[in-house]
Design a protein around this motif. Structure first.
Motif, PDB file in Angstrom:
ATOM      1  N   GLU A   1       0.825  -1.205   0.000  1.00  0.00           N
ATOM      2  CA  GLU A   1       0.000   0.000   0.000  1.00  0.00           C
ATOM      3  C   GLU A   1       0.868   1.268   0.000  1.00  0.00           C
ATOM      4  O   GLU A   1       0.558   2.238  -0.688  1.00  0.00           O
ATOM      5  N   LEU A   2       1.969   1.255   0.747  1.00  0.00           N
ATOM      6  CA  LEU A   2       2.864   2.432   0.726  1.00  0.00           C
ATOM      7  C   LEU A   2       3.448   2.615  -0.678  1.00  0.00           C
ATOM      8  O   LEU A   2       3.480   3.732  -1.206  1.00  0.00           O
ATOM      9  N   VAL A   3       3.888   1.509  -1.267  1.00  0.00           N
ATOM     10  CA  VAL A   3       4.457   1.573  -2.617  1.00  0.00           C
ATOM     11  C   VAL A   3       3.415   2.126  -3.594  1.00  0.00           C
ATOM     12  O   VAL A   3       3.722   2.982  -4.434  1.00  0.00           O
TER      13      VAL A   3
ATOM     14  N   ARG B   1      13.135   2.727  -8.332  1.00  0.00           N
ATOM     15  CA  ARG B   1      12.901   1.390  -7.738  1.00  0.00           C
ATOM     16  C   ARG B   1      13.091   1.445  -6.217  1.00  0.00           C
ATOM     17  O   ARG B   1      12.628   0.564  -5.496  1.00  0.00           O
ATOM     18  N   ASN B   2      13.809   2.498  -5.756  1.00  0.00           N
ATOM     19  CA  ASN B   2      13.894   2.722  -4.312  1.00  0.00           C
ATOM     20  C   ASN B   2      12.510   2.690  -3.692  1.00  0.00           C
ATOM     21  O   ASN B   2      12.311   2.160  -2.605  1.00  0.00           O
ATOM     22  N   TRP B   3      11.564   3.296  -4.420  1.00  0.00           N
ATOM     23  CA  TRP B   3      10.229   3.481  -3.856  1.00  0.00           C
ATOM     24  C   TRP B   3       9.351   2.249  -4.034  1.00  0.00           C
ATOM     25  O   TRP B   3       8.139   2.298  -3.842  1.00  0.00           O
TER      26      TRP B   3
ATOM     27  N   GLU C   1       1.360   6.663  -6.907  1.00  0.00           N
ATOM     28  CA  GLU C   1       0.272   7.597  -7.224  1.00  0.00           C
ATOM     29  C   GLU C   1       0.756   9.045  -7.083  1.00  0.00           C
ATOM     30  O   GLU C   1       0.516   9.880  -7.948  1.00  0.00           O
ATOM     31  N   ALA C   2       1.489   9.315  -6.001  1.00  0.00           N
ATOM     32  CA  ALA C   2       2.001  10.675  -5.760  1.00  0.00           C
ATOM     33  C   ALA C   2       3.010  11.073  -6.837  1.00  0.00           C
ATOM     34  O   ALA C   2       3.111  12.247  -7.207  1.00  0.00           O
TER      35      ALA C   2
ATOM     36  N   GLY D   1       9.538  13.743  -6.099  1.00  0.00           N
ATOM     37  CA  GLY D   1       9.318  13.610  -4.654  1.00  0.00           C
ATOM     38  C   GLY D   1       9.224  14.941  -3.943  1.00  0.00           C
ATOM     39  O   GLY D   1       9.295  16.010  -4.559  1.00  0.00           O
ATOM     40  N   GLU D   2       9.073  14.855  -2.622  1.00  0.00           N
ATOM     41  CA  GLU D   2       8.907  16.046  -1.784  1.00  0.00           C
ATOM     42  C   GLU D   2      10.272  16.536  -1.303  1.00  0.00           C
ATOM     43  O   GLU D   2      11.198  15.739  -1.177  1.00  0.00           O
TER      44      GLU D   2
END
Ligand SMILES: Cc1cc2nc3c(=O)[nH]c(=O)nc-3n(C[C@H](O)[C@H](O)[C@H](O)COP(=O)(O)O)c2cc1C
Length: 224
Positions: A57-59, A119-121, A64-65, A72-73
């Motif tokens: 779910e985190l992935v 792929r880190n994410w 999605e973000a 990224g942020e």
């Protein structure tokens, strides 16, 4: 496996098999790792373990973000010093080049490099994941304590036949993580870590990082 073997065989793994690791094994590693020393015995570490669907779910949320925010942020802390000087700059450059060489991705192919970096994410395919946080009130000494806890985890993983990938790249998604895991505001998200079994058929896992010679970082005074 003795400590020297665990240290010698630990390396950052960037491709994992889908084989699941039992929750009990992860908990055993964390319980043992918490014997890490910390100044004043503050034990300033916190870890969120994500298994199965919770990890997926985190992935999914980060994917999605990324659709609206591909890079990224802005992280909450400096992952590297803003002006990285020598010899650190060259070390960072060399590990990057060596890693992309195993993947046959040339410097000019920024798109392919970014694609691999992202792929880190996905925790590089590790089915188990951890997110590490630290109370914002903590200072440099406590960040070093957290590092010792992380080091223990990575070595204890070896004892279990497991491999790890520590990942500051997760600091680029601190808002998504905070929201998903309901991380309290007083905790700063430091890094993530994939843990599982290395896919040794993946070329990227052939990478062996360099280390500086002893005399580059050791000063001995030995006066009889
Ligand atoms: C706290 C920490 C964060 C890291 N973050 C990342 C990361 O986001 N992505 C990645 O591919 N490697 C990451 N690494 C792995 C380093 O690049 C790696 O440790 C270094 O190049 C030495 O290689 P070795 O771990 O294989 O010995 C991180 C390592 C540490 C200790």
């Amino acid at each position: 496996m003795n400590v020297s073997e665990a240290i010698a065989t630990r390396k950052t793994v960037r491709a994992f098999t889908p084989e699941r690791v039992a929750r009990g094994t992860i908990e055993e590693v964390l319980a043992k790792a918490a014997r890490a020393p910390s100044g004043g015995n503050l034990q300033p570490w916190k870890v969120y373990v994500l298994l199965g669907e919770a990890r997926d779910e985190l992935v999914r949320r980060v994917a999605e973000a990324r659709a609206t925010n591909p890079m990224g942020e802005a992280p909450e802390y400096h992952i590297y010093p803003p002006h990285l000087a020598e010899p650190y700059k060259t070390r960072r450059f060399r590990i990057g080049e060596a890693m992309y060489a195993t993947l046959n991705i040339p410097r000019e192919d920024k798109r392919a490099r970014l694609q691999f970096f992202s792929r880190n994410w996905e925790f590089f395919g590790a089915p188990q994941a951890m997110i590490f946080t630290i109370d914002r009130a903590m200072q440099q000494g406590q960040w070093s304590d957290l590092g010792m806890f992380l080091g223990n985890i990575m070595l204890l993983a070896r004892e279990q036949g497991l491999d790890t990938c520590p990942q500051e790249a997760w600091a680029l998604w601190h808002r998504v993580i905070r929201d998903y895991l309901s991380v309290p505001d007083n905790e700063m998200i430091f890094c993530g870590m994939g843990i599982g079994r290395a896919d040794m058929t993946a070329p990227v896992n052939s990478l062996v990082s360099e280390r500086a010679a002893l005399d580059e970082f050791v000063t001995v005074r030995d006066e009889a």
